[in-house]
Design a protein around this motif. Structure first.
Motif, mmCIF file in Angstrom:
data_model
loop_
_atom_site.group_PDB
_atom_site.id
_atom_site.type_symbol
_atom_site.label_atom_id
_atom_site.label_comp_id
_atom_site.label_asym_id
_atom_site.label_seq_id
_atom_site.Cartn_x
_atom_site.Cartn_y
_atom_site.Cartn_z
ATOM 1 N N VAL A 147 0.862 -1.185 0.000
ATOM 2 C CA VAL A 147 0.000 0.000 0.000
ATOM 3 C C VAL A 147 0.897 1.232 0.000
ATOM 4 O O VAL A 147 1.706 1.410 0.916
ATOM 5 C CB VAL A 147 -0.940 0.023 1.231
ATOM 6 C CG1 VAL A 147 -1.787 1.290 1.216
ATOM 7 C CG2 VAL A 147 -1.825 -1.222 1.245
ATOM 8 N N ASP A 148 0.762 2.044 -1.031
ATOM 9 C CA ASP A 148 1.600 3.243 -1.164
ATOM 10 C C ASP A 148 3.090 2.903 -1.070
ATOM 11 O O ASP A 148 3.872 3.628 -0.446
ATOM 12 C CB ASP A 148 1.225 4.288 -0.104
ATOM 13 C CG ASP A 148 -0.198 4.801 -0.267
ATOM 14 O OD1 ASP A 148 -0.675 4.857 -1.419
ATOM 15 O OD2 ASP A 148 -0.820 5.125 0.756
ATOM 16 N N GLY A 149 3.449 1.777 -1.666
ATOM 17 C CA GLY A 149 4.857 1.387 -1.719
ATOM 18 C C GLY A 149 5.389 0.751 -0.460
ATOM 19 O O GLY A 149 6.595 0.461 -0.385
ATOM 20 N N LYS A 150 4.521 0.482 0.531
ATOM 21 C CA LYS A 150 4.978 -0.099 1.795
ATOM 22 C C LYS A 150 4.210 -1.377 2.088
ATOM 23 O O LYS A 150 3.029 -1.509 1.745
ATOM 24 C CB LYS A 150 4.809 0.898 2.939
ATOM 25 C CG LYS A 150 5.679 2.144 2.798
ATOM 26 C CD LYS A 150 5.522 3.063 3.997
ATOM 27 C CE LYS A 150 6.418 4.287 3.862
ATOM 28 N NZ LYS A 150 6.279 5.206 5.031
ATOM 29 N N ALA A 151 4.902 -2.319 2.729
ATOM 30 C CA ALA A 151 4.262 -3.579 3.098
ATOM 31 C C ALA A 151 3.364 -3.380 4.310
ATOM 32 O O ALA A 151 3.770 -2.820 5.331
ATOM 33 C CB ALA A 151 5.330 -4.625 3.401
ATOM 34 N N ILE A 152 2.122 -3.861 4.180
ATOM 35 C CA ILE A 152 1.135 -3.758 5.247
ATOM 36 C C ILE A 152 0.588 -5.148 5.531
ATOM 37 O O ILE A 152 0.318 -5.923 4.611
ATOM 38 C CB ILE A 152 -0.036 -2.824 4.850
ATOM 39 C CG1 ILE A 152 0.481 -1.435 4.491
ATOM 40 C CG2 ILE A 152 -1.072 -2.747 5.963
ATOM 41 C CD1 ILE A 152 1.063 -0.664 5.648
ATOM 42 N N ASN A 153 0.418 -5.473 6.811
ATOM 43 C CA ASN A 153 -0.272 -6.698 7.179
ATOM 44 C C ASN A 153 -1.759 -6.466 6.950
ATOM 45 O O ASN A 153 -2.378 -5.654 7.628
ATOM 46 C CB ASN A 153 0.006 -7.043 8.644
ATOM 47 C CG ASN A 153 -0.591 -8.377 9.063
ATOM 48 O OD1 ASN A 153 -1.646 -8.784 8.596
ATOM 49 N ND2 ASN A 153 0.101 -9.060 9.958
ATOM 50 N N LYS A 154 -2.323 -7.164 5.972
ATOM 51 C CA LYS A 154 -3.706 -6.871 5.584
ATOM 52 C C LYS A 154 -4.723 -7.305 6.633
ATOM 53 O O LYS A 154 -5.897 -6.922 6.546
ATOM 54 C CB LYS A 154 -4.019 -7.516 4.232
ATOM 55 C CG LYS A 154 -3.853 -9.012 4.154
ATOM 56 C CD LYS A 154 -4.022 -9.482 2.712
ATOM 57 C CE LYS A 154 -3.813 -10.982 2.571
ATOM 58 N NZ LYS A 154 -3.884 -11.419 1.155
ATOM 59 N N HIS A 155 -4.281 -8.083 7.622
ATOM 60 C CA HIS A 155 -5.187 -8.495 8.691
ATOM 61 C C HIS A 155 -5.163 -7.516 9.862
ATOM 62 O O HIS A 155 -6.205 -7.207 10.446
ATOM 63 C CB HIS A 155 -4.834 -9.899 9.167
ATOM 64 C CG HIS A 155 -4.848 -10.919 8.073
ATOM 65 N ND1 HIS A 155 -5.998 -11.286 7.402
ATOM 66 C CD2 HIS A 155 -3.846 -11.648 7.519
ATOM 67 C CE1 HIS A 155 -5.709 -12.199 6.486
ATOM 68 N NE2 HIS A 155 -4.401 -12.436 6.537
ATOM 69 N N THR A 156 -3.971 -7.028 10.204
ATOM 70 C CA THR A 156 -3.853 -6.097 11.331
ATOM 71 C C THR A 156 -3.797 -4.646 10.889
ATOM 72 O O THR A 156 -3.952 -3.750 11.720
ATOM 73 C CB THR A 156 -2.584 -6.402 12.144
ATOM 74 O OG1 THR A 156 -1.429 -6.145 11.312
ATOM 75 C CG2 THR A 156 -2.561 -7.844 12.612
ATOM 76 N N GLN A 157 -3.529 -4.432 9.591
ATOM 77 C CA GLN A 157 -3.351 -3.103 9.011
ATOM 78 C C GLN A 157 -2.127 -2.374 9.574
ATOM 79 O O GLN A 157 -2.007 -1.159 9.444
ATOM 80 C CB GLN A 157 -4.608 -2.241 9.219
ATOM 81 C CG GLN A 157 -5.828 -2.749 8.479
ATOM 82 C CD GLN A 157 -5.579 -2.861 6.975
ATOM 83 O OE1 GLN A 157 -5.204 -1.881 6.333
ATOM 84 N NE2 GLN A 157 -5.768 -4.063 6.429
ATOM 85 N N LYS A 158 -1.208 -3.130 10.138
ATOM 86 C CA LYS A 158 0.026 -2.528 10.649
ATOM 87 C C LYS A 158 1.131 -2.644 9.599
ATOM 88 O O LYS A 158 1.195 -3.639 8.864
ATOM 89 C CB LYS A 158 0.466 -3.223 11.941
ATOM 90 C CG LYS A 158 -0.472 -2.987 13.110
ATOM 91 C CD LYS A 158 0.068 -3.651 14.369
ATOM 92 C CE LYS A 158 -0.855 -3.389 15.559
ATOM 93 N NZ LYS A 158 -0.315 -4.004 16.798
ATOM 94 N N PRO A 159 2.020 -1.643 9.527
ATOM 95 C CA PRO A 159 3.145 -1.743 8.590
ATOM 96 C C PRO A 159 4.134 -2.816 9.031
ATOM 97 O O PRO A 159 4.355 -3.030 10.227
ATOM 98 C CB PRO A 159 3.774 -0.353 8.647
ATOM 99 C CG PRO A 159 3.358 0.212 9.965
ATOM 100 C CD PRO A 159 2.011 -0.366 10.266
ATOM 101 N N ILE A 160 4.723 -3.487 8.043
ATOM 102 C CA ILE A 160 5.795 -4.446 8.305
ATOM 103 C C ILE A 160 7.098 -3.700 8.056
ATOM 104 O O ILE A 160 7.473 -3.431 6.919
ATOM 105 C CB ILE A 160 5.669 -5.677 7.395
ATOM 106 C CG1 ILE A 160 4.308 -6.341 7.610
ATOM 107 C CG2 ILE A 160 6.798 -6.664 7.684
ATOM 108 C CD1 ILE A 160 3.988 -7.434 6.608
ATOM 109 N N SER A 161 7.788 -3.348 9.122
ATOM 110 C CA SER A 161 8.861 -2.355 9.022
ATOM 111 C C SER A 161 10.260 -2.939 8.902
ATOM 112 O O SER A 161 11.207 -2.226 8.570
ATOM 113 C CB SER A 161 8.806 -1.405 10.226
ATOM 114 O OG SER A 161 8.857 -2.144 11.437
ATOM 115 N N GLY A 186 9.661 -4.349 -0.182
ATOM 116 C CA GLY A 186 10.241 -3.119 0.348
ATOM 117 C C GLY A 186 10.532 -3.177 1.833
ATOM 118 O O GLY A 186 10.476 -2.146 2.524
ATOM 119 N N ILE A 187 10.858 -4.358 2.339
ATOM 120 C CA ILE A 187 11.114 -4.548 3.773
ATOM 121 C C ILE A 187 12.615 -4.578 4.017
ATOM 122 O O ILE A 187 13.314 -5.451 3.483
ATOM 123 C CB ILE A 187 10.472 -5.859 4.277
ATOM 124 C CG1 ILE A 187 8.967 -5.839 4.055
ATOM 125 C CG2 ILE A 187 10.801 -6.079 5.754
ATOM 126 C CD1 ILE A 187 8.300 -7.181 4.335
#
Length: 386
Positions: A147-161, A186-187
């Protein structure tokens, strides 16, 4: 079967006593301090620069960077601090998620928690005991989106940093595969190289494959500064951030004390660095001795029902802790009982991090390899024999 294991364990104890030339208690790993340690530490004391400002800190960082073939090395008070700062330097933010493995020392997940992030546990490779690229790719395919070039956990909606693979006991697995999978999302990858100083893959040192790596110099590692650690990187910006954050975020000035963000008092004292310079001089000889010990163990366990774990192709590992694998937990515990009762220190793998009270609520993928290894592997005496 257990009787056979008991007899094999007894034979192993005799072999270890002969190898280490003692019938006294034989620990798992102790430091070897036979070089210039005393002279360099005394020199640091006489200089009166015993804290974090001193020439030995500069020397140690420069010499470690040269040894590893990286641009930057930032000495810190311990490996956990180095990993903590590394995570902050690559952009780990509060309320984000960091992918890692459950087969590791608790410092790995503690450092993630210090960033107010949550670990997500991915299975390890059965052969290398390090993070498995296939398990990583599978988990990301099922749980992540861009999402917007960043990895997001689609279940928690938290970024994977970030992602933190760990080179367990000094062994190097498919670190390139881990990095390749993470690049697709992109991680950034931070190597927990706490145990793997001296280990290489295709002549490249552990800790230097990813954005940055963290090394430990605790008293039981292949070389020690008493307590101590180091962040290593080829990235100028990461190095700059690491130095700044680990030096209480003090803005350089001749006399003013200005701190522009919340920082940490994590820099290595000069006394510890003096010890490190002397120890680093001996790492090549330590490597030779430990690899010779590994060869003797491999020969002992050949044609037995216990497997001595060896390095993978194209790798040369430090055998920080030599490791054997038994068939199951029952055999493992029998081996542990006989050896420790005989004054030969052996230990099982760490309890899987996802089972610890502080982290049992965290997400985890399927963990068949990590679970099996935790039940079956044993570390055996691995000190340098002089």
């Amino acid at each position: 079967m257990s009787q056979n294991i008991n007899q094999l364990a007894e034979s192993f104890c005799q072999f270890v006593q002969t190898t280490f030339k003692t019938t006294d208690f034989i620990p798992l790993h102790i430091p070897t301090l036979n070089g210039n340690e005393e002279a360099y530490v005394v020199d640091a004391i006489r200089s009166t620069f015993v804290s974090t400002v001193g020439q030995r800190v500069v020397d140690f960082e420069q010499q470690m960077a040269t040894y590893l073939g990286v641009k930057h090395a930032v000495a810190m008070v311990n490996g956990t601090a180095a990993l903590h700062i590394a995570l902050l330097a690559v952009g780990v933010k509060p309320d984000s998620e960091v992918l890692t493995q459950p087969l590791s020392f608790v410092a790995t997940t503690n450092a993630i928690h210090y960033c107010n992030a949550e670990p997500v546990f991915i299975d390890v490779d059965a052969a290398s005991m390090s993070l498995c690229p296939k398990a990583l790719a599978s988990w990301l395919e099922q749980n992540a989106e861009i999402v917007d070039g960043k990895a997001i956990n689609k279940h928690t909606q938290k970024p994977i940093s970030a992602c933190v693979p760990m080179h367990s006991f000094g062994f190097i697995g498919d670190i390139e595969g881990v990095i390749e999978v993470c690049q697709q999302y992109g991680i950034p990858v931070v190597e927990d190289a706490a145990e793997s100083l001296g280990s290489t893959k295709n002549d490249q040192h552990a800790g230097t494959f990813a954005s940055c790596g963290a090394i430990s110099f605790n008293g039981n590692k292949i070389m020690t500064t008493g307590g101590g650690g180091m962040l290593v990187t080829n990235d100028d910006e990461i190095a700059q951030v690491a130095r700044h954050l680990s030096t209480t975020a003090k803005v350089p000035h001749k006399w003013e004390y200005v701190h522009d963000v919340v920082g940490f008092n994590f820099r290595m004292p000069n006394l510890n660095a003096a010890l490190g310079v002397a120890q680093l001089e001996q790492v090549p000889s330590f490597m030779r001795a430990k690899r010779e010990l590994a060869k003797s163990y491999q020969a002992f366990f050949a044609d037995t029902e216990i497997t001595f774990i060896t390095e993978l192709p194209n790798t040369q590992v430090n055998y920080w802790l030599c490791t054997v694998k038994l068939a199951d937990k029952t055999q493992r515990d029998a081996f542990l009982t006989v050896t420790n009762d005989s004054g030969i220190m052996t230990r099982p793998a760490w309890q899987l991090l996802n089972t610890l009270p502080a982290f049992k609520h965290c997400q985890a993928g399927p963990l068949p390899n990590a679970t099996h290894l935790a039940d079956c592997i044993v570390n055996i005496p691995s000190s340098v024999i002089v």
